[in-house]
Design a protein around this motif. Structure first.
Motif, PDB file in Angstrom:
ATOM      1  N   TRP A 155      93.497  74.614  57.235  1.00 39.94           N
ATOM      2  CA  TRP A 155      94.409  73.558  57.058  1.00 39.94           C
ATOM      3  C   TRP A 155      94.084  72.464  58.476  1.00 39.94           C
ATOM      4  CZ3 TRP A 155      96.117  70.532  53.242  1.00 39.94           C
ATOM      5  CH2 TRP A 155      97.229  69.475  53.460  1.00 39.94           C
TER       6      TRP A 155
ATOM      7  N   TRP B  59      91.577  69.140  59.071  1.00 34.52           N
ATOM      8  CA  TRP B  59      92.225  67.608  59.293  1.00 34.52           C
ATOM      9  C   TRP B  59      91.828  67.269  60.706  1.00 34.52           C
ATOM     10  CZ3 TRP B  59      93.397  64.011  56.162  1.00 34.52           C
ATOM     11  CH2 TRP B  59      93.634  64.576  54.738  1.00 34.52           C
TER      12      TRP B  59
ATOM     13  N   THR C  97      88.281  66.242  60.318  1.00 30.36           N
ATOM     14  CA  THR C  97      88.117  65.059  59.587  1.00 30.36           C
ATOM     15  C   THR C  97      88.581  63.785  60.391  1.00 30.36           C
ATOM     16  OG1 THR C  97      88.635  66.192  57.394  1.00 30.36           O
ATOM     17  CG2 THR C  97      88.768  63.641  57.450  1.00 30.36           C
TER      18      THR C  97
ATOM     19  N   ILE D 137      92.393  67.303  49.859  1.00 31.80           N
ATOM     20  CA  ILE D 137      92.774  65.997  50.087  1.00 31.80           C
ATOM     21  C   ILE D 137      93.291  65.436  48.725  1.00 31.80           C
ATOM     22  CG2 ILE D 137      91.458  63.766  50.299  1.00 31.80           C
ATOM     23  CD1 ILE D 137      89.623  65.135  52.193  1.00 31.80           C
TER      24      ILE D 137
ATOM     25  N   ILE E 143     100.687  64.986  58.680  1.00 30.84           N
ATOM     26  CA  ILE E 143      99.619  66.309  58.038  1.00 30.84           C
ATOM     27  C   ILE E 143     100.484  67.487  58.063  1.00 30.84           C
ATOM     28  CG2 ILE E 143      97.560  67.541  58.347  1.00 30.84           C
ATOM     29  CD1 ILE E 143      96.232  64.752  59.334  1.00 30.84           C
TER      30      ILE E 143
END
Length: 536
Positions: free
Chosen positions: A119, A123, A126, A383, A510
């Motif tokens: 996770w 992120w 990304t 997502i 997040i």
């Protein structure tokens, strides 16, 4: 996710070795495996690229502490980058999947910590990649702004200096063009990126200090310049500018002068994002990663030396009344050299077009990588609205929805250009921390995991993996830390580095999502085929 376009094979003996490993890891071969080593290297190198990292930060890094720290900073950063690249190459050889970093993190961290590691890594990666598109669009627009100015005269002669609204239009235009090109078949992108290598390393080189080639800028600029700085000035001279930067402490100035190198020397993981589309990816992926680092280390240093040797007047570079409005130091260096000798700006304009071409190809490649990461994360339901973002174009077999999502977010990041003067600083910091920070998670997991749980690929470090991973991890932590530092003093609304705030809000949200909800259902990479005995 179902697919009716799986590769046809008649048996394992005809299956690509990387495809076999992909099946072992629990994934179908859905993307076209047509990329060769050269094409993968082309995209990986274009993501790093010779000009796009150095050019936009060269002026600010030079101003902090003078030429010596800038020149030697590249050598120091290159040295530590090799540790990161070698660590990643070993992992890539074992896990040739398009999810790359976050997939690696999930499997290397084990069943207990794997979902959380995956996770965090997904992120970070990304965020870094999407912001990376923005850095290329911003710097490409900045270069185009200088080209327009010199084509219409100069800042002193009534040339047209694009205002903020037009600058934003150029930024958005580049982003949309990259998204459109990435919507077509991947062979088109690979072909364009092959042109990119020739753009930088063949169209632009004829001589590279009589070595193995280079670029027109590297060889022409020192030759064209009327005067050249001495070697002692380039390699030993330190010069702080506290009246401009507000920084009078040498160690701090030196740390900030290294930022151009730290920003430039990453992106080699692009080869890993394409492993599901690359033939023999368990071998060619690591080769592409290490080859990219080697190429950029050599040519990047040559480019820095060419610029630094050719400086005519250090102080004049930053004068807002000079020919390029003090907005783009490399453009002024080129102008001084060519105008000084030929009394016109034609040569400078041509070489600025070469540099702009590199920004174009670099942004195109980063868009490709960003879309692959979003696609892979969506494939694993990481997502919101994943079922939409993971869709593959029925004709071109590329994740087109993910491409346009990345483009839309990139455009949103650029909107503050209209009101804020430090947008590039913030986007650069977010890009570097997210992108490089994503490297740290699988490397740390590889360092601490039991060796018996690791299935080595063709590229294997053996007992050397722990010291290599330790150096790589510590270097990444240092790199992420320095990009959070203030870069100008005194700190005001115009000089504040907004990256810590932006990252704090984004990553905080997040992590909150993870604690409140995602940890209950996100298990990391999701298999879409069964494997014998469930082993990977």
């Amino acid at each position: 996710m179902e697919s009716n376009n799986l590769p046809e094979t008649t048996g394992d003996s005809e299956m690509d070795s990387a495809e076999k490993r992909l099946n072992e890891l629990g994934y179908k071969q859905e993307l076209r495996r047509k990329m060769t080593l050269f094409k993968t290297l082309a995209i990986s190198f274009s993501t790093m690229t010779l000009f796009t990292g150095i050019t936009p930060l060269y002026g600010s890094s030079l101003q902090y502490a003078g030429p010596a720290t800038l020149v030697w900073g590249w050598v120091v950063v290159s040295f530590f980058t090799w540790f990161v690249g070698i660590a990643m190459a070993e992992i890539c050889s074992s896990f040739p999947t398009t999810g790359s970093l976050y997939f690696w993190a999930a499997h290397l961290a084990g069943p207990k910590w794997g979902p959380f590691a995956s996770w965090c890594c997904a992120w970070l990666e990304t965020i870094g990649l999407v912001a990376g598109i923005g850095t290329q669009a911003y710097a490409g627009s900045q270069t185009l702004q200088s080209i327009i100015l010199l084509c219409t005269g100069t800042n002193k002669d009534g040339g047209y200096f694009a205002p903020k609204w037009l600058f934003l239009c150029m930024y958005i235009g580049l982003t949309l063009i990259w998204a459109a090109l990435n919507t077509f078949a991947l062979e088109v992108i690979a072909f364009i990126d092959v042109i990119s290598i020739w753009w930088q390393e063949v169209l632009a080189p004829f001589l590279l200090w009589q070595l193995i080639g280079g670029t027109v800028i590297v060889i022409m600029l020192p030759l064209v310049a009327l005067t050249r700085n001495s070697a002692s000035y380039v390699f030993t001279h330190l010069e702080l500018a506290p009246e401009v930067t507000g920084i009078s402490t040498k160690p701090y100035a030196v740390v900030l002068s290294f930022l151009v190198s730290q920003y430039s020397l990453y992106g080699y993981d692009a080869a890993a994002h394409l492993t599901e589309e690359t033939k023999g990816a368990d071998k060619n992926g690591p080769i592409a990663i290490l080859s990219s680092i080697g190429i950029i280390s050599v040519f990047g240093w040559a480019y820095i030396l060419a610029l630094t040797f050719s400086i005519q007047d250090f102080g004049y570079l930053y004068d807002p009344n000079n020919e390029t409005a003090g907005a783009f130091v490399p453009a002024q260096i080129l102008y001084d050299a060519f105008h000084g000798r030929y009394h016109n700006a034609t040569g400078a304009i041509i070489l600025l077009f070469v540099i702009w071409g590199s920004f174009f190809f670099g942004g195109l490649s980063i868009t490709t990588s960003a879309a692959r990461v979003v696609y892979a994360l969506s494939r694993d339901n990481g997502i919101p609205f994943s079922s939409f973002w993971r869709q593959v174009h029925p004709k071109y077999k590329v994740p087109s929805n993910a491409v346009w999502l990345c483009a839309a977010i990139c455009i949103l990041l650029g909107l503050p250009i209209l009101k804020v003067n430090v947008v590039f600083t913030a986007i650069t910091s977010i890009c570097t921390i997210g992108w490089v920070g994503g490297y740290a998670v699988p490397i740390f997991a590889r360092m601490v995991m039991p060796e018996k749980n690791f299935k080595a690929g063709p590229f294997y470090l053996g007992k050397a993996r722990r010291p290599i991973c330790l150096v790589a991890f510590l270097w990444i932590c240092y790199t992420c830390s320095v990009f959070l530092l203030p870069t100008l003093y005194p700190i005001t609304w115009d000089t504040f580095n907004y990256a810590p705030v932006a990252l704090g809000v984004g990553l905080g949200g997040i992590m909150l999502w993870w604690v409140l909800d995602a940890r209950k259902w996100f298990k990391g990479p999701v298999r879409n085929i069964d494997t014998p005995n469930g082993k990977v």
